[in-house]
Scaffold this motif. Structure first.
Motif, PDB file in Angstrom:
ATOM      1  N   ASP A 143      12.557  -2.642  21.154  1.00  0.00           N
ATOM      2  CA  ASP A 143      13.973  -2.686  21.213  1.00  0.00           C
ATOM      3  C   ASP A 143      14.143  -3.831  19.900  1.00  0.00           C
ATOM      4  OD1 ASP A 143      14.456  -1.756  23.342  1.00  0.00           O
ATOM      5  OD2 ASP A 143      14.813  -3.572  24.573  1.00  0.00           O
ATOM      6  N   LEU A 144      13.349  -4.806  19.417  1.00  0.00           N
ATOM      7  CA  LEU A 144      13.267  -5.555  18.108  1.00  0.00           C
ATOM      8  C   LEU A 144      13.100  -4.193  17.023  1.00  0.00           C
ATOM      9  CD1 LEU A 144      12.235  -8.923  18.502  1.00  0.00           C
ATOM     10  CD2 LEU A 144      13.924  -8.127  17.674  1.00  0.00           C
ATOM     11  N   ILE A 145      12.745  -3.454  17.221  1.00  0.00           N
ATOM     12  CA  ILE A 145      11.883  -2.586  15.423  1.00  0.00           C
ATOM     13  C   ILE A 145      13.349  -1.688  15.699  1.00  0.00           C
ATOM     14  CG2 ILE A 145      10.215  -0.807  15.107  1.00  0.00           C
ATOM     15  CD1 ILE A 145       8.291  -2.282  16.839  1.00  0.00           C
ATOM     16  N   MET A 146      13.770  -0.528  16.554  1.00  0.00           N
ATOM     17  CA  MET A 146      14.558   0.068  16.912  1.00  0.00           C
ATOM     18  C   MET A 146      15.523   0.006  16.090  1.00  0.00           C
ATOM     19  SD  MET A 146      12.644   2.154  17.480  1.00  0.00           S
ATOM     20  CE  MET A 146      14.039   3.135  17.498  1.00  0.00           C
ATOM     21  N   ALA A 147      16.574  -1.691  16.602  1.00  0.00           N
ATOM     22  CA  ALA A 147      17.746  -2.705  16.553  1.00  0.00           C
ATOM     23  C   ALA A 147      17.141  -2.661  14.819  1.00  0.00           C
ATOM     24  CB  ALA A 147      17.691  -3.746  17.153  1.00  0.00           C
ATOM     25  N   ALA A 148      15.989  -2.377  14.905  1.00  0.00           N
ATOM     26  CA  ALA A 148      16.303  -3.228  12.782  1.00  0.00           C
ATOM     27  C   ALA A 148      16.272  -2.067  11.995  1.00  0.00           C
ATOM     28  CB  ALA A 148      15.098  -4.684  12.421  1.00  0.00           C
ATOM     29  N   ARG A 149      15.824  -1.039  12.463  1.00  0.00           N
ATOM     30  CA  ARG A 149      16.072   0.417  12.362  1.00  0.00           C
ATOM     31  C   ARG A 149      17.157   0.622  11.160  1.00  0.00           C
ATOM     32  NH1 ARG A 149      13.541   6.182  13.632  1.00  0.00           N
ATOM     33  NH2 ARG A 149      13.239   7.252  11.865  1.00  0.00           N
ATOM     34  N   VAL A 150      18.136   0.294  11.356  1.00  0.00           N
ATOM     35  CA  VAL A 150      19.622   0.139  10.232  1.00  0.00           C
ATOM     36  C   VAL A 150      19.227  -0.558   9.436  1.00  0.00           C
ATOM     37  CG1 VAL A 150      20.603   1.185  12.716  1.00  0.00           C
ATOM     38  CG2 VAL A 150      20.662  -0.965  11.923  1.00  0.00           C
ATOM     39  N   ARG A 151      18.918  -1.385   9.298  1.00  0.00           N
ATOM     40  CA  ARG A 151      18.826  -2.700   8.494  1.00  0.00           C
ATOM     41  C   ARG A 151      18.227  -2.420   7.139  1.00  0.00           C
ATOM     42  NH1 ARG A 151      16.737  -9.196   8.741  1.00  0.00           N
ATOM     43  NH2 ARG A 151      18.495  -9.575   7.045  1.00  0.00           N
ATOM     44  N   TYR A 152      17.390  -1.195   7.234  1.00  0.00           N
ATOM     45  CA  TYR A 152      17.065  -1.178   5.809  1.00  0.00           C
ATOM     46  C   TYR A 152      17.195   0.685   5.794  1.00  0.00           C
ATOM     47  CZ  TYR A 152      14.916  -5.586   7.210  1.00  0.00           C
ATOM     48  OH  TYR A 152      14.539  -6.378   8.197  1.00  0.00           O
ATOM     49  N   MET A 172      21.759  -5.622  16.882  1.00  0.00           N
ATOM     50  CA  MET A 172      20.980  -7.331  17.797  1.00  0.00           C
ATOM     51  C   MET A 172      22.164  -7.594  18.998  1.00  0.00           C
ATOM     52  SD  MET A 172      18.074  -7.779  16.816  1.00  0.00           S
ATOM     53  CE  MET A 172      17.701  -9.250  17.549  1.00  0.00           C
ATOM     54  N   ALA A 173      23.565  -7.855  18.877  1.00  0.00           N
ATOM     55  CA  ALA A 173      24.431  -8.216  20.180  1.00  0.00           C
ATOM     56  C   ALA A 173      23.238  -7.427  21.020  1.00  0.00           C
ATOM     57  CB  ALA A 173      25.534  -7.667  19.643  1.00  0.00           C
ATOM     58  N   LYS A 174      23.018  -5.762  21.427  1.00  0.00           N
ATOM     59  CA  LYS A 174      22.278  -5.344  21.994  1.00  0.00           C
ATOM     60  C   LYS A 174      21.546  -6.158  22.830  1.00  0.00           C
ATOM     61  CE  LYS A 174      25.206  -0.718  20.815  1.00  0.00           C
ATOM     62  NZ  LYS A 174      24.413   0.182  20.142  1.00  0.00           N
ATOM     63  N   VAL A 175      20.483  -6.061  22.070  1.00  0.00           N
ATOM     64  CA  VAL A 175      18.736  -6.506  22.295  1.00  0.00           C
ATOM     65  C   VAL A 175      18.877  -8.157  22.958  1.00  0.00           C
ATOM     66  CG1 VAL A 175      16.459  -7.419  21.852  1.00  0.00           C
ATOM     67  CG2 VAL A 175      17.840  -5.231  20.353  1.00  0.00           C
ATOM     68  N   TYR A 176      20.247  -8.705  22.254  1.00  0.00           N
ATOM     69  CA  TYR A 176      20.355 -10.566  22.422  1.00  0.00           C
ATOM     70  C   TYR A 176      21.021 -10.366  24.150  1.00  0.00           C
ATOM     71  CZ  TYR A 176      22.275 -15.157  23.062  1.00  0.00           C
ATOM     72  OH  TYR A 176      22.682 -16.187  23.436  1.00  0.00           O
ATOM     73  N   GLU A 177      21.626  -9.710  24.202  1.00  0.00           N
ATOM     74  CA  GLU A 177      21.991  -9.565  25.753  1.00  0.00           C
ATOM     75  C   GLU A 177      21.553  -8.981  26.729  1.00  0.00           C
ATOM     76  OE1 GLU A 177      26.087  -6.561  27.824  1.00  0.00           O
ATOM     77  OE2 GLU A 177      25.694  -6.571  25.857  1.00  0.00           O
ATOM     78  N   LYS A 178      19.969  -8.041  26.242  1.00  0.00           N
ATOM     79  CA  LYS A 178      19.323  -7.776  27.268  1.00  0.00           C
ATOM     80  C   LYS A 178      17.975  -8.509  27.399  1.00  0.00           C
ATOM     81  CE  LYS A 178      16.324  -3.722  27.458  1.00  0.00           C
ATOM     82  NZ  LYS A 178      15.581  -2.911  27.152  1.00  0.00           N
ATOM     83  N   ASP A 181      17.549 -14.716  27.402  1.00  0.00           N
ATOM     84  CA  ASP A 181      16.674 -15.668  27.218  1.00  0.00           C
ATOM     85  C   ASP A 181      15.612 -16.263  26.879  1.00  0.00           C
ATOM     86  OD1 ASP A 181      18.383 -17.291  29.466  1.00  0.00           O
ATOM     87  OD2 ASP A 181      17.062 -15.649  30.615  1.00  0.00           O
ATOM     88  N   ASN A 182      14.778 -15.204  25.896  1.00  0.00           N
ATOM     89  CA  ASN A 182      14.468 -14.612  24.814  1.00  0.00           C
ATOM     90  C   ASN A 182      14.546 -15.208  23.285  1.00  0.00           C
ATOM     91  OD1 ASN A 182      12.855 -14.065  22.284  1.00  0.00           O
ATOM     92  ND2 ASN A 182      11.792 -12.113  23.781  1.00  0.00           N
ATOM     93  N   HIS A 183      13.958 -16.911  23.427  1.00  0.00           N
ATOM     94  CA  HIS A 183      14.308 -17.514  21.575  1.00  0.00           C
ATOM     95  C   HIS A 183      14.588 -16.571  20.838  1.00  0.00           C
ATOM     96  CE1 HIS A 183      13.989 -21.819  24.285  1.00  0.00           C
ATOM     97  NE2 HIS A 183      14.919 -20.531  24.922  1.00  0.00           N
ATOM     98  N   ASP A 184      13.228 -16.186  20.952  1.00  0.00           N
ATOM     99  CA  ASP A 184      12.768 -15.089  19.212  1.00  0.00           C
ATOM    100  C   ASP A 184      14.059 -14.135  19.066  1.00  0.00           C
ATOM    101  OD1 ASP A 184      10.502 -16.419  18.826  1.00  0.00           O
ATOM    102  OD2 ASP A 184       9.242 -15.554  20.339  1.00  0.00           O
ATOM    103  N   VAL A 185      14.421 -13.286  20.094  1.00  0.00           N
ATOM    104  CA  VAL A 185      15.088 -12.452  19.536  1.00  0.00           C
ATOM    105  C   VAL A 185      16.345 -13.031  19.730  1.00  0.00           C
ATOM    106  CG1 VAL A 185      16.457 -11.174  21.401  1.00  0.00           C
ATOM    107  CG2 VAL A 185      14.304 -11.058  21.395  1.00  0.00           C
ATOM    108  N   ALA A 186      16.661 -14.654  19.867  1.00  0.00           N
ATOM    109  CA  ALA A 186      18.384 -15.084  20.070  1.00  0.00           C
ATOM    110  C   ALA A 186      18.459 -15.101  18.183  1.00  0.00           C
ATOM    111  CB  ALA A 186      17.833 -16.220  20.881  1.00  0.00           C
ATOM    112  N   VAL A 187      17.483 -15.646  18.021  1.00  0.00           N
ATOM    113  CA  VAL A 187      17.719 -16.319  16.848  1.00  0.00           C
ATOM    114  C   VAL A 187      17.154 -15.649  15.834  1.00  0.00           C
ATOM    115  CG1 VAL A 187      16.006 -17.540  14.588  1.00  0.00           C
ATOM    116  CG2 VAL A 187      15.881 -18.518  17.166  1.00  0.00           C
ATOM    117  N   VAL A 188      16.759 -14.126  16.009  1.00  0.00           N
ATOM    118  CA  VAL A 188      16.641 -12.646  14.818  1.00  0.00           C
ATOM    119  C   VAL A 188      18.625 -12.480  14.940  1.00  0.00           C
ATOM    120  CG1 VAL A 188      16.358 -10.594  14.515  1.00  0.00           C
ATOM    121  CG2 VAL A 188      14.556 -12.205  15.494  1.00  0.00           C
TER     122      VAL A 188
END
Length: 534
Positions: A143-152, A172-178, A181-188
């Motif tokens: 999910d992180l990888i696919m969310a980042a695809r639009v950034r590049y 990333m809002a979608k990933v964070y909502e999913k 409680d994942n700190h690494d997701v939250a920081v990204v």
């Protein structure tokens, strides 16, 4: 010597990424310094790293180690070294999707700079490789990888980044909502939100966008106060707000989070300066300076060595630590080939005989104007009125006509502040105290018009002169008012505390809080003063 795996990996990368150059365009300018590329091999330096881990899908322990180094350095804003570390991780494990994601993350825009046009193709290639490998990772990594695809995007335009930043934040809002409680997701996610904010200026705690950003960051810090990425961003998100002390708790931990990365060691001082913990700021930036030096021996990681020295001399000046401030001014000159702070710190601490011996006027126009002020001020104190007036005229004229910038400030405001200080000192020396007070009031007016910056351009405040002149004019009540205003802006400032105590005494008044503050704040002071300025 570089390890052989790194060297062979670098050759592979260069072959695979033909026709792509290197730059350092999104790192802060290092005046007089060499550029650091984002392509070179890099050693793993475990002694420079902290305990923060982000465990990814790889069976290669070396790849995991380089990913650890890369993500820590990304959160320390050593973005080029982070990209190099992630590239090493990718070469060690060619099937590591998150190593490719990490390389793209490091190459991408960050708080202090937009991804350059030169880095764009590298980042695009890295994220597309991560997408191709995404079947080999966990669900959250995918999910992180696919969310980042639009950034590049393939056609990256640094001048038109807003739609890309907005798209990334939305994904990333979608990933964070999913994964709330994942700190690494939250920081990204917080990184993506901060890219939508103006980097400079004041922040309103009532702003809904800032409330959202703070909520994401405090959600991490409430459970892990030591998270380097969350704390670093939280300091930046609070330092120019109504309550910079919100970040005090995490600031206590951040400096050791990546213990030989100079910017992380320096960052707590962004909070400590705002609340007047000058001594802590001096120690933090001394440690950062040492890491900048260690990096020259491949024992640490350096970022913005000039900025660390600027913060060091600024904090030491407000703390009354003359030796530390003047040494940092000299080191700043060595790093930048600009002697302006060497002279400004000498003026701050009354070392006028040393100033008039200098002949190292900078070539940079703004630095030269600040040097002229210091030289003119010292000349006045050494009895050379003619030179003082010449420097006054030059600095006033420069301030009135220049269109240059000093960092993010109109240079006319920075130089105008000191030009009116020099004007006031000359009038005072000529016996025109009323005219001197008017000149100092103008200096205060100009200084107050400057936007937030950390550190501020000048290692002193115009009110230090205005308060002293008001005392000389027999107006202690007015001096008290000015010193109290200054202490609101710079808490525990030893110069204003000295002036405030004198102003209260002249009115036959006492204030136990002021006395206690003075006693505590002057513990590290290494210079004897009789007024709030020399």
């Amino acid at each position: 010597m570089k390890n052989i795996v790194a060297i062979l990996g670098a050759a592979t990368c260069l072959a695979a990424c033909a026709n792509m150059g290197s730059d350092n365009s999104d790192a802060p300018a290092e005046p007089g310094g060499a550029k650091v590329t984002f392509q070179e091999p890099i050693d793993f330096i475990p002694s420079a790293l902290g305990s923060y881990e982000w465990t990814i899908s790889t069976d290669n322990q070396q790849a995991q180690a380089y990913f650890k180094q890369g993500i820590q350095l990304r959160y320390a804003f050593n973005v080029n070294e982070a990209a190099r570390s992630m590239a090493e991780a990718r070469r060690l494990d060619p099937e590591c999707a998150m190593c490719c994601w990490g390389e793209a993350f490091a190459l991408g825009s960050f708080l202090n700079g937009v991804m350059s046009a030169e880095k764009g193709p590298y980042a695009h290639a890295a994220i597309e490789k991560a997408v191709a490998l995404a079947n080999n990772v966990s669900e959250v990594e995918r999910d992180l990888i696919m969310a980042a695809r639009v950034r590049y995007p393939a056609a990256w335009d640094p001048e038109d980044r807003r739609p890309v930043d907005e798209a990334f934040a939305a994904e990333m809002a979608k990933v964070y909502e999913k994964y709330p409680d994942n700190h690494d997701v939250a920081v990204v996610y917080a990184v993506s939100l901060f890219m939508l904010e103006e980097r400079r200026g004041y922040r309103d705690l009532a702003d809904p966008d800032l409330i959202r950003l703070h909520g994401v960051l405090t959600g991490v810090l409430d459970e892990d106060i030591t998270h380097p990425g969350a704390c670093h961003l939280y300091i930046h998100a609070t330092e120019s707000s109504q309550n910079p002390g919100l970040a005090l708790e995490c600031a206590d931990y951040l400096g050791a989070a990546v213990p030989v990365a100079s910017h992380i060691q320096h960052m707590p001082s962004h909070t400590w300066n705002e609340v007047g913990l000058w001594g802590r700021s001096v120690r933090a930036n001394t440690a950062a300076r040492n890491s900048d030096l260690k990096a020259l021996e491949n024992q640490g990681f350096s970022y913005a060595a000039w900025h660390n020295l600027h913060m060091l001399l600024f904090a030491a000046s407000y703390d009354g630590q003359g030796a530390a401030a003047t040494q940092a001014g000299k080191d700043y000159r060595k790093v930048t080939d600009n002697a302006m702070y060497e002279l400004l710190t000498l003026v701050r601490f009354g070392r006028f005989d040393e100033v008039v011996e200098k002949d190292n006027r900078p070539e940079d126009e703004v630095g030269a104007a600040l040097w002229d002020f210091a030289y003119g001020y010292a000349s006045l104190k050494e009895g050379d009125m003619r030179t003082a007036k010449s420097m006054r005229d030059k600095t006033l004229a420069f301030a009135a006509t220049t269109d240059k910038k000093f960092r993010f400030h109109p240079a006319g405001r920075v130089v105008g502040t000191v030009a009116h200080i020099l004007e006031g000192e000359i009038l005072w020396a000529e016996g025109d105290l009323t005219g001197a007070i008017a000149a100092f009031e103008k200096a205060v007016e100009v200084e107050d018009s400057m936007d937030y910056d950390e550190p501020e351009p000048l290692p002193f405040a115009a009110r230090h002169w205005l308060g002293a002149a008001l005392m000389e004019a027999g107006r202690p009540a007015d001096a008290e008012k000015e010193y109290r205003v200054e202490l609101t802006d710079h808490p525990h400032d030893v110069w204003s505390l000295h002036g405030l105590k004198a102003a209260l005494a002249a009115q036959s008044k006492t204030d136990p809080e002021v006395t206690a503050d003075f006693d505590m704040s002057t513990e590290r002071m290494d210079v004897w003063i009789t007024a709030s300025k020399f």
